[in-house]
Design a protein around this motif. Structure first.
Motif, mmCIF file in Angstrom:
data_model
loop_
_atom_site.group_PDB
_atom_site.id
_atom_site.type_symbol
_atom_site.label_atom_id
_atom_site.label_comp_id
_atom_site.label_asym_id
_atom_site.label_seq_id
_atom_site.Cartn_x
_atom_site.Cartn_y
_atom_site.Cartn_z
ATOM 1 N N PRO A 38 0.814 -1.217 0.000
ATOM 2 C CA PRO A 38 0.000 0.000 0.000
ATOM 3 C C PRO A 38 0.851 1.272 0.000
ATOM 4 O O PRO A 38 0.453 2.286 -0.583
ATOM 5 N N VAL A 39 2.021 1.198 0.620
ATOM 6 C CA VAL A 39 2.903 2.366 0.662
ATOM 7 C C VAL A 39 3.481 2.632 -0.720
ATOM 8 O O VAL A 39 3.537 3.780 -1.179
ATOM 9 N N ARG B 28 2.200 1.836 -3.521
ATOM 10 C CA ARG B 28 1.089 2.322 -4.333
ATOM 11 C C ARG B 28 0.849 3.824 -4.083
ATOM 12 O O ARG B 28 0.673 4.607 -4.999
ATOM 13 N N ARG B 29 0.874 4.194 -2.821
ATOM 14 C CA ARG B 29 0.628 5.601 -2.482
ATOM 15 C C ARG B 29 1.741 6.496 -3.020
ATOM 16 O O ARG B 29 1.477 7.550 -3.591
ATOM 17 N N LEU B 30 2.968 6.038 -2.882
ATOM 18 C CA LEU B 30 4.090 6.835 -3.382
ATOM 19 C C LEU B 30 3.987 7.004 -4.883
ATOM 20 O O LEU B 30 4.247 8.069 -5.433
#
Lengths: 565, 172
Positions: free
Chosen positions: B76-77, B79-81
């Motif tokens: 998820p990190v 993806r967010r970045l």
């Protein structure tokens, strides 16, 4: 060493196992019914089995009466019906290791099992118990903050139990839960520590919670720090790890012993050779393999070169942490020299996969000795240059001298190992205190710090590079001829359990392996030095200024591959 | 007529600039990150080719080098970045783990390839890839930047440029 051998040596002259036998018998005498067996496994290592109800008392007695002041690790082994809960203790004064084992029964399904916490005895148990809870589902009652530590918090299963396959799915779908399958942005939100939730809302108003990570240039990898700030002072900190949890331990149960050889490299990718040694040594003890003398010397040379390059990496990142980019580039430049030696020996630059059971993969190539001598000469010369930008540089000293002081009592109580522990004034080095391989034949010092501050921890690395250079020179001089590979088993490893201890650049690393005679291990536990050192760093951050927190974290030289495994 | 047509001269300069000063996100996850650092250090010195000016913030970066194993906690990190980066953006999957899970494939906490999470442009094989291999991968990104501007040159004005598509079942 087998029991027979140790018994026969014990009869001759003065008993070398006298201390171990005294400790084992005094434990047996103190707890006649609770301690079921008390054995001396080999020199400096004992194993006792006790009933679950008395475990805490045995731990308390070991710590207070017998001087086992250092908790190495807590882990569990799943035998299908019950867990073996294993506490590994070490006494820094007596230099002996004690393994306390107890059986904890569990049901067929993936349900939590309760067990009393040992955080009241050893403060270092905090993170170890969270790890066991996360992966095995043993809930430690009374633990101050029982949350998952490695896995995402929306996991419902405990994947190191035997009822799960390597992909985390239950072998019998009725008994367990499948793992989470999606990775949307807001998934796996983190929960706050219990202490923060119970805080008075009035205090809450003046406090800022600052997150940094998991993507942050100064955390040395994907790690997250959540700091509670009162002005500039950190009043509490929570370190979130597990972003690089690559399941080395589950992998260990699903591959054959020999297939696992490349993986220790990837456990700690900055000092791969020392970790290979830890794994190979554990299996060799289990299988009773003799290593030829030349192979031992080659191993020492490679491991010390590995320590040099790992500490050079630290010198580089220490510069990076305080904006000293010259040091960063210089450190990596010198590291290249050692990587070239790796390439010369085994063909790979960084992750060499060089050690084998009973020896090494191939002999040292022609011209290796001369080239190595040149490299260590160059590194030694460059250390002088480093001193002008580091320890003789007033700007650097401002950030390092007197900052982040760790007292020796706290260092032991919180479980610190490696250069950080030695910087606080405790001369514990496995190479000296529990010598493995041929380390007892070399003349070297264990550098010890005086103040336990950032500068001392930094200087430990510099001094250790110098000692390693000296060891490499001695080993090259005495390098015997002969075979480089002994006789070793390929597939079947005898039943039993063994653990190794190796002084890796970050501290004592060990593999605890359990075999039931099949080609695959029943359990392969990796005792990581960086894991517990980060816990110490977390405790040290409290009360410090925010800008110092990352420097303190950096002085413990965390490598996320080793922390998360 | 496209707005890019009017600004053809400017676009040429942007293209030239972007191609020769790749700013990757300093995004080290695992072993490959060490080789990525080594790529930027003195021996290989990828910066002399204008390609490894590492940025700490995704808002300043053009290229994401996924250097290491992506776990389910990290995905998820990542993806967010990725979504925080500005267009046009490119992704290099560095090493076997980011490409397919590598030696850690089929394990309970490991994502079998970062292309399940974000779209990937260039795969660099190796475990870990040598610095020279990463430099070659980044040269391939430079070619992609050329292609990207040529492709978008004659598109009608329709707001923003099109983002690369992502597997629908996994999008957030």
């Amino acid at each position: 060493m087998s029991a027979q051998q140790s018994a026969s040596t014990a009869v001759q002259q003065t008993d070398p196992l006298a201390l171990e036998k005294t400790i084992a018998s005094s434990l047996k005498a103190a707890f006649p019914t609770a301690v079921k067996t008390a054995n001396v496994v080999r020199r400096r290592r004992m194993r006792i089995e006790c009933i679950p109800e008395a475990t805490l008392d045995v731990l308390k007695y070991s710590k207070n009466q017998l001087g086992f002041d250092h908790l190495n690790y807590i882990t569990a082994v799943d035998w299908g019906k019950a867990f073996d809960l294993v506490y590994n203790l070490w006494s820094i004064q007596k230099m002996v290791e004690l393994e306390v084992k107890t059986k904890v029964a569990h049901g067929e399904k993936d349900e939590l099992v309760d067990f009393p916490t040992s955080t009241g005895v050893y403060q270092a148990a905090d993170w170890f118990e969270r790890e066991v809870y996360d992966l095995f589902g043993i809930r430690f009652v009374g633990h101050p903050d029982m949350r998952r530590i490695l896995l995402r918090e929306d996991w419902t299963s405990h994947p190191l139990r035997k009822l799960y396959d390597r992909r985390g799915y239950p072998i019998d779908p009725k008994l367990g839960q499948p793992p989470p399958q999606t990775w949307r942005i807001n998934e796996g939100k983190l929960s706050l520590p219990k202490k923060w939730l119970e805080e008075d809302p009035e205090i809450e108003e003046n406090i800022l919670t600052l997150n940094f990570g998991p993507h942050h240039p100064s955390t040395h990898g994907p790690m997250m720090v959540r700091a509670r700030l009162d002005g500039e002072i950190i009043i509490d900190a929570d370190v979130v790890i597990g972003y690089l949890h690559r399941n080395h331990e589950k992998l260990g149960e699903n591959n054959t012993w020999i297939q696992l050889l490349p993986y220790p490299d990837r456990t700690n990718y900055v000092s791969p050779i020392n970790w290979e040694w830890a794994y190979v040594m554990a299996v060799e003890e289990l299988a009773g393999v003799e290593v030829p003398e030349r192979a031992e010397y080659i191993r020492v040379i490679m491991a010390e070169l590995d320590r040099i390059q790992s500490h050079l990496m630290y010198l580089a990142t220490a510069g990076d942490a305080v904006g000293q980019l010259t040091g960063f580039v210089w450190g990596l430049r010198d590291r290249e020299l050692v990587l070239d030696l790796n390439e010369m020996v085994c063909g790979a630059r960084m992750l060499p996969n060089y050690f084998r059971f009973g020896g090494v993969n191939r002999d040292l190539p022609k011209g290796f000795a001369e080239r190595t001598r040149q490299v260590v000469d160059t590194v030694e010369k460059h250390l002088e240059e480093f001193s002008y930008i580091y320890e003789k540089n007033p700007v650097f000293l401002k950030r390092f001298e007197g900052v982040g002081v760790l007292s020796p009592q706290d260092a032991v109580e919180w479980g610190a190992v490696g250069p950080g522990l030695r910087a606080s004034g405790i001369p514990f080095d496995v190479r000296k205190d529990d010598p493995y391989s041929v380390y007892d034949r070399f003349d070297f010092d264990v550098p010890v710090g005086k103040h336990g501050d950032n500068l001392d921890r930094f200087m430990m690395r510099v001094e250790e590079i110098k000692q390693s250079i000296s060891i490499v020179r001695q080993a090259l001089k005495d390098l015997p001829s002969g075979p480089y590979q002994g006789k070793a088993p390929t597939l079947s490893i005898p039943e039993g359990e063994a653990s190794s201890r190796v002084e890796t650049p970050r501290g004592e690393g060990s593999y605890y392996v359990v075999s039931n005679g099949s080609p695959r291990p029943v359990r392969m536990k990796i005792k990581s030095a960086a894991f517990i050192n980060v816990y110490v760093a977390k405790r040290m951050m409290i009360g410090q200024k925010l800008q110092d927190a990352l420097v303190i974290l950096g002085t413990w030289d965390p490598v996320l591959g080793e922390i998360d495994r | 007529m496209s707005y890019l047509d009017e600004l053809r001269g400017v676009v040429t300069i942007i293209k030239w600039g972007q191609k020769n000063s790749l700013w990757p996100l300093a995004f080290g996850i695992a072993c490959c990150a060490i080789e990525m650092m080594q790529t930027g250090a003195s021996k290989t010195d990828a910066e002399r080719l204008g390609m490894l000016m590492q940025r700490a913030s995704p808002r300043q970066a053009d290229v994401m080098i996924v250097a290491g194993t992506v776990t389910k906690k990290m995905a998820p990190v990542v993806r967010r970045l990725y979504e925080q980066m500005l267009e046009p953006k490119f992704v290099v999957s560095m090493g076997a783990c980011a490409t397919s899970g590598g030696p850690f494939r089929d394990l309970y906490d490991v994502v079998d390839g970062v292309d399940d999470v974000i779209p990937v442009d260039v795969y660099v094989p190796g475990c870990p890839p040598r610095p020279e291999a990463l430099v070659y991968g980044l040269m391939k990104i430079q070619e992609l930047i050329d292609a990207y501007y040529e492709e978008n040159q004659n598109k009608p004005v329709s707001g923003k440029l099109e983002a690369p598509s992502v597997k629908p079942s996994l999008s957030g």
